[in-house]
Design a protein around this motif. Sequence first.
Motif, PDB file in Angstrom:
ATOM      1  N   GLY A 163     -11.768  -2.699 -22.801  1.00 21.26           N
ATOM      2  CA  GLY A 163     -11.192  -3.315 -23.998  1.00 21.26           C
ATOM      3  C   GLY A 163     -11.509  -4.797 -24.060  1.00 21.26           C
ATOM      4  N   LEU A 164     -11.360  -5.473 -22.923  1.00 21.24           N
ATOM      5  CA  LEU A 164     -11.629  -6.916 -22.893  1.00 21.24           C
ATOM      6  C   LEU A 164     -13.103  -7.200 -23.185  1.00 21.24           C
ATOM      7  CD1 LEU A 164      -9.465  -8.112 -19.866  1.00 21.24           C
ATOM      8  CD2 LEU A 164      -9.198  -8.794 -22.230  1.00 21.24           C
ATOM      9  N   MET A 171      -0.528  -2.523 -14.425  1.00 22.22           N
ATOM     10  CA  MET A 171      -1.640  -1.591 -14.659  1.00 22.22           C
ATOM     11  C   MET A 171      -1.266  -0.460 -15.615  1.00 22.22           C
ATOM     12  SD  MET A 171      -4.074  -3.007 -13.281  1.00 22.22           S
ATOM     13  CE  MET A 171      -5.491  -1.988 -13.044  1.00 22.22           C
ATOM     14  N   TRP A 231       4.213   7.477  -8.645  1.00 22.61           N
ATOM     15  CA  TRP A 231       4.442   8.914  -8.820  1.00 22.61           C
ATOM     16  C   TRP A 231       5.914   9.286  -8.669  1.00 22.61           C
ATOM     17  CZ3 TRP A 231       0.322   9.758 -11.227  1.00 22.61           C
ATOM     18  CH2 TRP A 231      -0.872   9.172 -10.835  1.00 22.61           C
ATOM     19  N   SER A 283      -7.030   2.855 -15.104  1.00 15.76           N
ATOM     20  CA  SER A 283      -6.286   1.809 -15.793  1.00 15.76           C
ATOM     21  C   SER A 283      -7.135   0.532 -15.918  1.00 15.76           C
ATOM     22  CB  SER A 283      -5.014   1.543 -14.986  1.00 15.76           C
ATOM     23  OG  SER A 283      -4.315   0.512 -15.535  1.00 15.76           O
ATOM     24  N   ALA A 284      -7.777   0.171 -14.800  1.00 19.57           N
ATOM     25  CA  ALA A 284      -8.630  -1.030 -14.822  1.00 19.57           C
ATOM     26  C   ALA A 284      -9.802  -0.836 -15.778  1.00 19.57           C
ATOM     27  CB  ALA A 284      -9.127  -1.341 -13.420  1.00 19.57           C
ATOM     28  N   LYS A 301      -5.152   9.962  -5.443  1.00 17.82           N
ATOM     29  CA  LYS A 301      -4.591  10.057  -6.800  1.00 17.82           C
ATOM     30  C   LYS A 301      -4.254   8.655  -7.345  1.00 17.82           C
ATOM     31  CE  LYS A 301      -0.540  12.152  -7.333  1.00 17.82           C
ATOM     32  NZ  LYS A 301       0.560  13.126  -7.467  1.00 17.82           N
ATOM     33  N   THR A 302      -3.624   7.865  -6.479  1.00 17.52           N
ATOM     34  CA  THR A 302      -3.255   6.496  -6.884  1.00 17.52           C
ATOM     35  C   THR A 302      -4.505   5.674  -7.174  1.00 17.52           C
ATOM     36  OG1 THR A 302      -1.348   6.674  -5.435  1.00 17.52           O
ATOM     37  CG2 THR A 302      -1.927   4.470  -6.175  1.00 17.52           C
ATOM     38  N   MET A 355      -3.827  -2.802 -24.673  1.00 19.91           N
ATOM     39  CA  MET A 355      -5.246  -2.811 -25.047  1.00 19.91           C
ATOM     40  C   MET A 355      -5.561  -1.687 -26.039  1.00 19.91           C
ATOM     41  SD  MET A 355      -8.029  -4.279 -24.720  1.00 19.91           S
ATOM     42  CE  MET A 355      -7.881  -5.378 -23.343  1.00 19.91           C
ATOM     43  N   LEU A 375      -6.854  -2.102 -29.967  1.00 19.59           N
ATOM     44  CA  LEU A 375      -8.091  -1.533 -30.515  1.00 19.59           C
ATOM     45  C   LEU A 375      -7.809  -0.583 -31.684  1.00 19.59           C
ATOM     46  CD1 LEU A 375     -10.035  -0.855 -27.189  1.00 19.59           C
ATOM     47  CD2 LEU A 375     -10.474  -2.657 -28.842  1.00 19.59           C
ATOM     48  N   ASP A 391       0.826  -1.207   0.000  1.00 20.48           N
ATOM     49  CA  ASP A 391       0.000   0.000   0.000  1.00 20.48           C
ATOM     50  C   ASP A 391       0.862   1.260   0.000  1.00 20.48           C
ATOM     51  OD1 ASP A 391      -2.535   1.048  -0.055  1.00 20.48           O
ATOM     52  OD2 ASP A 391      -2.535   1.454   2.093  1.00 20.48           O
ATOM     53  N   VAL A 447      -9.873   0.936 -18.572  1.00 24.17           N
ATOM     54  CA  VAL A 447      -9.404   0.753 -19.965  1.00 24.17           C
ATOM     55  C   VAL A 447      -9.276  -0.737 -20.270  1.00 24.17           C
ATOM     56  CG1 VAL A 447      -7.456   1.124 -21.542  1.00 24.17           C
ATOM     57  CG2 VAL A 447      -8.201   2.969 -20.043  1.00 24.17           C
ATOM     58  N   LEU A 448      -8.681  -1.443 -19.321  1.00 23.46           N
ATOM     59  CA  LEU A 448      -8.433  -2.878 -19.507  1.00 23.46           C
ATOM     60  C   LEU A 448      -9.750  -3.661 -19.620  1.00 23.46           C
ATOM     61  CD1 LEU A 448      -5.877  -4.531 -19.724  1.00 23.46           C
ATOM     62  CD2 LEU A 448      -5.978  -4.944 -17.277  1.00 23.46           C
ATOM     63  N   THR A 497     -15.118  -5.318 -24.991  1.00 21.79           N
ATOM     64  CA  THR A 497     -15.313  -5.055 -26.429  1.00 21.79           C
ATOM     65  C   THR A 497     -14.874  -6.282 -27.244  1.00 21.79           C
ATOM     66  OG1 THR A 497     -14.777  -2.758 -26.000  1.00 21.79           O
ATOM     67  CG2 THR A 497     -14.774  -3.433 -28.302  1.00 21.79           C
ATOM     68  N   PHE A 524      -5.946   6.560 -10.467  1.00 19.28           N
ATOM     69  CA  PHE A 524      -5.135   6.034 -11.563  1.00 19.28           C
ATOM     70  C   PHE A 524      -5.434   4.547 -11.774  1.00 19.28           C
ATOM     71  CE2 PHE A 524      -1.531   3.789 -13.279  1.00 19.28           C
ATOM     72  CZ  PHE A 524      -1.252   4.546 -14.411  1.00 19.28           C
ATOM     73  N   MET A 525      -5.468   3.803 -10.658  1.00 19.15           N
ATOM     74  CA  MET A 525      -5.726   2.363 -10.764  1.00 19.15           C
ATOM     75  C   MET A 525      -7.119   2.111 -11.343  1.00 19.15           C
ATOM     76  SD  MET A 525      -2.929   1.117  -9.806  1.00 19.15           S
ATOM     77  CE  MET A 525      -2.948  -0.583  -9.332  1.00 19.15           C
ATOM     78  N   MET A 569      -3.121   4.034   0.466  1.00 18.57           N
ATOM     79  CA  MET A 569      -3.142   4.433  -0.950  1.00 18.57           C
ATOM     80  C   MET A 569      -3.810   5.805  -1.076  1.00 18.57           C
ATOM     81  SD  MET A 569      -4.584   2.225  -4.165  1.00 18.57           S
ATOM     82  CE  MET A 569      -3.983   0.634  -3.637  1.00 18.57           C
TER      83      MET A 569
END
Lengths: 274, 338
Positions: free
Chosen positions: B19-20, A129, A24, B12-13, B4-5, A136, A140, A16, B15-16, B22, B8-9, B1
């Motif tokens: 896409g999967l 990540m 960052w 990112s998840a 901001k983190t 991906m 696409l 964590d 997008v993943l 789609t 971001f996660m 955490m």
Amino acid sequence: MRHAQSYITSAVRVFDLSLGQMLWSRRSIFMALVVGAPVLIALAVRVVVGLAGNLQMGGGHVTGPAIFGGIIWGIYLRFAVPILAVFYGTGLLADEVEDRTITYLFSRPIPRGAVMLGKYLAYLACTVMVVLPSVMLVFLLIIPVGGGRIAAAFPDLVTDLALLALGLAVYGAVFALVGAWFKRPLVVGLLFLFAWEPVILVVPGYLKRLTVMYYLQALVPHAMPQDGAISFLQSLFRDVPSLPVALGALALILVGFLALATRVVERREYVLEQ
Amino acid sequence: MTQKTRYFMFASAAVLVGGLCTGLVAYYSGFGTTMFRQTSGPAELAYVPADAAVVAYANVHDVMTSELRRRLQEVMPPDEEKGREEFKSHTGIDLETDIDYVVASMTPRPGDQGRGEMGFVAFRGRFDEVRLEGLAREHGATVEDYRGKRLIRITKAAEATEHSGAARVPVLTFVEPGLAMFGDEAAVRHAIDTRADGRSVLDNGELMTLVTDVERGANAWAVGRFDLLAAQANLPEGVASRIPPIKWFAARGSVNGGVAGTFRAEANDEEAARNLRDVINGFMALARLQAGSQPELQGMLQTMTLGGSGRTVELSFAIPSEVIDALSAMSKGAHKAP
């Protein structure tokens, strides 16, 4: 049982704490460049195809799946995965030693091995990540070029994603050990990547089994790019391990090197330079 | 955490997973067997049986009017033009303008355990049916009616070649206005039955997926079962045992100033495909190393691209117009030499 629970809880706390630090840090600019470049290339290809109608290379018609396969081989597998692993993996503990902050971690009532495990998991989450969404987006953007179909290419994409995640995990474990063991881990890691692996892979014999790339290449579903002499030599001394052998060897490297890395961290006395 | 983190996660998840999803939706909706029925291939595929081993198509009009043919005509001997005129005067068919495209099919002969094959070629164009039938009759052909179509037997049944117990009699028929069909009698009869029954290759999802892939932008293409072809080719044991287990093949070519083509093979498993790719890769690399001093060959080899993923192996090539010009010049030189 209680010891194991405490070990895992400690690793999760370190994870964590480390994830944000890694994400960052200044290294992330480099990571953004490495994984952003293929997306920009894919975008450029789409623009060119949009303007020109189709894509010709050397007079031949090129399809999206062929370009995507080339990007997976040339950019992600041979460059992005190993280079991110070497920069992040070797720095897992070396950075703490260099910044002289390792004392704060080791003086906490948590097992030293859990520190390494937590940091390794943070590295894995951070790189996976970032790399996988990049793949991906490239998929696409590129696949529909030249008549390629997303439906037909989808099973290979799943293989690619799993393969790259596995590559990051295995290379990360190898470089975590290098970072915990050696005084100049980055130099050792770069030598392994750019001297040992490429040379040994084209040399006939059993030595190539002492590389990670030998097993990873066996899992790639795309055709290997034709880069002249290297392709010729590799096909001449062709020796591709079967799927179970490749997966087994990668799992063994991952678990073995990670266990060794945590053991080294637990036993080694880190002397901070004044 | 930190927040901001976490953001971001999450991004990112997203997008993943997006896409999967789609890809997954495309995968499950893109492989339906019926979705290609109306869109892929020429209409004549309705005559091709569902169990066809090979289906091929060539746009004769495109090839005849191509820049490549014009260049080749310049170096061809004048006899070719004479032969074409002679054929036209006999049949009334001008090969240059009267045939639009051809569709060919090869099917395993029923009850022959996959060892024999039968086939037909369908010509779409403009034909003088009465004149052609008359010409055939002059040469001893007989005519028989089959499901409303006139089958013109080119050779008498008694003279037909015996093959696996079935007589191979070549027949010509006009199954529709502007559609001539020529081939084995058994194959032509089967094609007429196929059209009448409505169960054709259009119902063969695997083969039609290949047709959909190859037909875009191609003047000519062929798809089919490689294993059936190899089994019927009577290859020597040493050669047959060395061919990797390939199930399907698909080839496409486009002709204009030059020729560009792609050959795709689908192996039985990923290991076989990888082995095949490695072998081709090695040969290509060797050829490139050896062609260093020959710029024309080097140029052609540079256009060869090996691709494919999973169980597929794809080899693309292009013969640019410059190479054809160089070959034409060599041919002209050879004609002038004596």
